[in-house]
Design an enzyme around this catalytic site. Structure first.
Site, PDB file in Angstrom:
ATOM      1  CE1 TYR A 144      -6.684   4.814   8.006  1.00 19.59           C
ATOM      2  CE2 TYR A 144      -6.688   2.755   6.767  1.00 19.59           C
ATOM      3  CZ  TYR A 144      -6.703   3.430   7.971  1.00 19.59           C
ATOM      4  OH  TYR A 144      -6.724   2.728   9.152  1.00 19.59           O
TER       5      TYR A 144
ATOM      6  CG  ASN B 299      -3.038   2.817   9.229  1.00 13.62           C
ATOM      7  OD1 ASN B 299      -2.021   3.440   9.492  1.00 13.62           O
ATOM      8  ND2 ASN B 299      -3.865   2.406  10.159  1.00 13.62           N
ATOM      9  CE1 TYR B 300      -6.055  -0.096   4.429  1.00 12.30           C
ATOM     10  CE2 TYR B 300      -7.496   1.221   3.049  1.00 12.30           C
ATOM     11  CZ  TYR B 300      -7.321   0.265   4.023  1.00 12.30           C
ATOM     12  OH  TYR B 300      -8.422  -0.339   4.581  1.00 12.30           O
ATOM     13  NE  ARG B 301       2.885   5.614   5.857  1.00 15.58           N
ATOM     14  CZ  ARG B 301       3.062   6.860   6.228  1.00 15.58           C
ATOM     15  NH1 ARG B 301       2.983   7.826   5.323  1.00 15.58           N
ATOM     16  NH2 ARG B 301       3.295   7.163   7.484  1.00 15.58           N
TER      17      ARG B 301
END
Length: 352
Positions: A282, A284-286
């Site tokens: 995902y 947005n969870y770098r």
């Protein structure tokens, strides 16, 4: 509300962006290719977003929330296995139930721990209809009326975010966390239920950490109906849920190594139970463990290591759009979308 209406990015209908030349564009002037790319294509790769225009969606005046806890001693493993089978495919799209998983101390003297699974939900409707749905689709949770709270949508946001009852909603306008710590997060997507034996191995690894957290976020519903290529975010049909792994600590670099080592080992353990080829992640969870750009010397081949995990086949289109709108790579960071190298650009002038 993603199981009902899709993602926030799915509901964007216009935007304003500053490009690499300092020009300001809206949807009409930026063109549909760039508008496609910025809706989920990873922040800070194409320009500076000044605002989004988002399509509003109908929400009933009354929504219902609940949090139900189940421990290992209460059959948490079998219950979570059943949850995986129904959360995305069988539950009404008005219902979102995530599971927050963490070890908890059950005896302060001995330090004995158990695993607690918190089933936390938001339902777009009243408690009567919710109980009917749960009784039919997920009776194993044994949800009761006293577990449920009818409230407004805005207050349900406060509830899911963990704010204490009575907190004024204006706190959401602060835009900053009320707590501070160090953390490392990783992510996975799951298409087949994790067997009970796999969950039991997960429990063992959670017991090894002081403050780990795992969250299962269900997909299905509208998320399964939107094509993978509609916007850059590709994790759609067939995904049962997304996993977030989290470890937190307070003492900065002093404790960093042990936490990073633990979460990487946990991630390796989960490999057989999650998506493969690529193992999806995902955006947005770098996760810089997946690879990083080397300052201005960015290789699109090396970037594929994380680009294909975040975007699957959409990564190739993102590269072509990047090459078109920011060929000099003005907007870049550790995992930004790279432009094509000069020798390959002639064949990529048309974005498909």
């Amino acid at each position: 509300m993603m199981r009902k209406y899709g993602l926030g990015a799915d509901n964007v209908i216009d935007a304003r962006i500053v490009d690499a030349s300092g020009r300001i564009h809206d949807r009409a002037s930026m063109g549909e290719d760039l508008f496609w790319a910025i809706r989920g294509g990873g922040g800070a790769s194409f320009g500076v977003i000044l605002w989004w225009k988002i399509k509003l969606v109908p929400v009933p005046s009354t929504v219902t929330v609940f949090t139900v806890a189940r421990t290992l001693e209460q059959g948490a493993t079998k219950l979570l296995h059943r949850y995986q089978q129904v959360a995305a495919s069988e539950l009404d799209e008005d219902l979102f139930i995530r599971v927050v998983i963490q070890p908890t101390v059950i005896d302060t003297k001995s330090g004995n721990k158990t695993i607690t699974t918190l089933y936390q939900a938001q339902f777009l409707g009243g408690v009567d209809r919710l109980l009917d749905i749960m009784g039919t689709s997920f009776p194993e949770l044994a949800l009761t009326r006293k577990d449920c709270t009818q409230t407004s949508w805005l207050k349900s946001v406060m509830y899911i975010a963990g704010y204490p009852s009575g907190t004024p909603p204006e706190v959401l306008l602060q835009g900053k966390s009320t707590f501070k710590n160090y953390f490392k997060a990783k992510s996975d997507f799951v298409k087949d239920p994790i067997p009970e034996s796999g969950l039991e191995g997960l429990w063992k690894r959670l017991f090894e950490q002081a403050s780990p957290l795992v969250i299962f976020n269900p997909y299905g519903g509208m998320m399964s109906k939107i094509p993978e290529s509609e916007i850059p975010f590709p994790h759609r049909k067939g995904v049962l849920f997304k996993i977030q792994y989290l470890t937190t600590w307070q003492n900065g670099e002093e404790d960093e190594e042990q936490h990073m080592d633990w979460i990487r080992k946990l991630y390796n353990y989960m490999a057989p139970y999650v998506t493969m080829f690529p193992r999806q992640a995902y955006v947005n969870y770098r996760d810089l463990d997946l690879g990083i750009n080397k300052k201005s010397n960015i290789s699109f081949i090396e970037a594929s290591a994380w680009g294909n995990r975040y975007f699957k086949d959409n990564f190739n289109k993102l590269i072509k759009i990047k090459t078109k709108v920011d060929p000099d790579n003005f907007f870049r960071h550790e995992q930004s979308i790279p432009p094509l190298p000069l020798p390959l650009r002639k064949s990529s002038t048309t974005v498909r």
